[in-house]
Design a protein around this motif. Sequence first.
Motif, PDB file in Angstrom:
ATOM      1  N   SER A 356       0.821  -1.211   0.000  1.00 19.22           N
ATOM      2  CA  SER A 356       0.000   0.000   0.000  1.00 19.22           C
ATOM      3  C   SER A 356       0.853   1.259   0.000  1.00 19.22           C
ATOM      4  N   ARG A 359       3.266   0.350  -3.701  1.00 16.54           N
ATOM      5  CA  ARG A 359       2.407   0.087  -4.861  1.00 16.54           C
ATOM      6  C   ARG A 359       3.128  -0.653  -5.988  1.00 16.54           C
ATOM      7  N   ARG A 392       5.986   4.348  -6.585  1.00 14.14           N
ATOM      8  CA  ARG A 392       4.537   4.551  -6.556  1.00 14.14           C
ATOM      9  C   ARG A 392       4.094   5.690  -7.471  1.00 14.14           C
ATOM     10  N   PRO A 520      -1.689   1.641 -10.093  1.00 10.17           N
ATOM     11  CA  PRO A 520      -2.428   1.382  -8.852  1.00 10.17           C
ATOM     12  C   PRO A 520      -3.930   1.576  -9.055  1.00 10.17           C
TER      13      PRO A 520
END
Length: 522
Positions: A356, A359, A392, A520
Amino acid sequence: MTTRRTVLTGAAAIGASGLVSPGWAWAADRDAPVARTTSGPVIGARDRDISVFKGIRYGADTRLTRFAPPRKPEPWTRPVEALRYGHAAPQRSPTPDQDEDCLFLNVWTPGLDRARRPVMVWIHGGAYSNGSGSDAVTEGTRLARRSDVVVVSLNHRLNLFGYAYLARLAPGFEASGNAGQLDLVLALQWVRDNIANFGGDPNNVMVFGQSGGGAKIATLLATPAAEGLFHRAATMSGQQVTASGPINATRRTLAWLQILGLTAETAARVRELPTAKLLDAATAEDPILGYGGLYFGPVLDDRVLHRHPFYPDAAPQGLKVPMMIGNTKQETLGFVSGPDNSGLDWNRLPSRMTPSAMRIDIAPETVIAEYRRLYPNMTPDEVLIAATTAGRSWRGAVIEAEERAKAGAPAFVYQQDFAVPMRDGRRGAPHGSDIAFVFDNLDASSASKQPGAERMVAAFNGAFTAFARTGDPNHKGLPRWDRYTLPRRQTMVMDVEPQLVSDPRGSERQLFARVPYVQPGT
């Protein structure tokens, strides 16, 4: 200023100057600006030399057509006030004045004339879930005044109201997975049809947006209905390499329906349920990601969106549009910081670099070892921020720039290094810190008292407005800014002393290029 909700109608009262005729008995301020739109006349306000129109309706009330494509509003004949921002889309955030009736836009202009100024249409961030066009940092008065441009911001349907994909479950929901994007298309059609009456050039429209706003723009570059509606595109820390696939999007919708107590057979009842109940159900864990609330974003539905924006290459439709792609050096400073980082050491760092946070599917130990080799003086916290930014946020921007370069299409890339203070006492260039520089709204930013902040305004504002005018961000406040090419990867590093750098953070880019990238949420 004392006004009434509507005023007496009369076409002769609106002269070429755009001002209310003294013969109109409607307000104490008889110099209030009035502009014609295809739906009817609107009355704005003056901020010295800038005419401001807030809350202009560009679409009909979507409470009546949930999950359906937007419709133009019913026309009006009596001038209506455009003095307050319109409703924001329903969302689970503290954004004020939320309502499903949210298709409103705002205009700031130096003159209601025929000057044909560049038009800068701001699309707000907040992923596809939150936000509005009425944030203080994106108020358009100073941008319009400083650069002699017409600024537009807008609201549109978000989260499940704009992107819940019901098309495979029930008839009548064919465009539901991209309704929010169709709202943006309708707003851009409004700009095309009306902005000349606000002193703007409908043939010189730039869309620009940060975070989710940038992602929405990347998606519009691959959306047939949006073709020709804008002529430049600038994205700030927001990218959309792939859209959600229809199967995964349906799985998410089914998870949402289950929380609502509905099934595929009873899915059509979502048209009747209260707004709050629909939003509450969207907090269910995402069945694809395995964390967070349900992701609702654009869907590859073969109706509105027929291909991914930047996979397997840059959508040909968008290659005709010059593009600027930017990011900040410490994007995740505001996302993965906080109390959990207090006293962070090397032993705890791998557990903080969760899917989380990063990602991307790569062993955190591998990433940490490489960062310690590349940057031996970095602390664990600094490695966390750098790695999660690169894996990410930055990764999608690199892919977009590379695909544009492969296709020979213009892309100008920047990286903000200029540091601003954070609430926790740290400093860096976090997600969103570039917005205030573009809009010249330092008072709404933590950068307001930073040495060099005014120079950053000159650099950013000058680049964005030059790009709006010509499709090229070069201006006298920057060194020569070359377009992004391979293998050089020219990037303008925005700092007190801006400089063009080839392949900044190249070793980090190479580290994450080893791992397949999946957008994502998609």
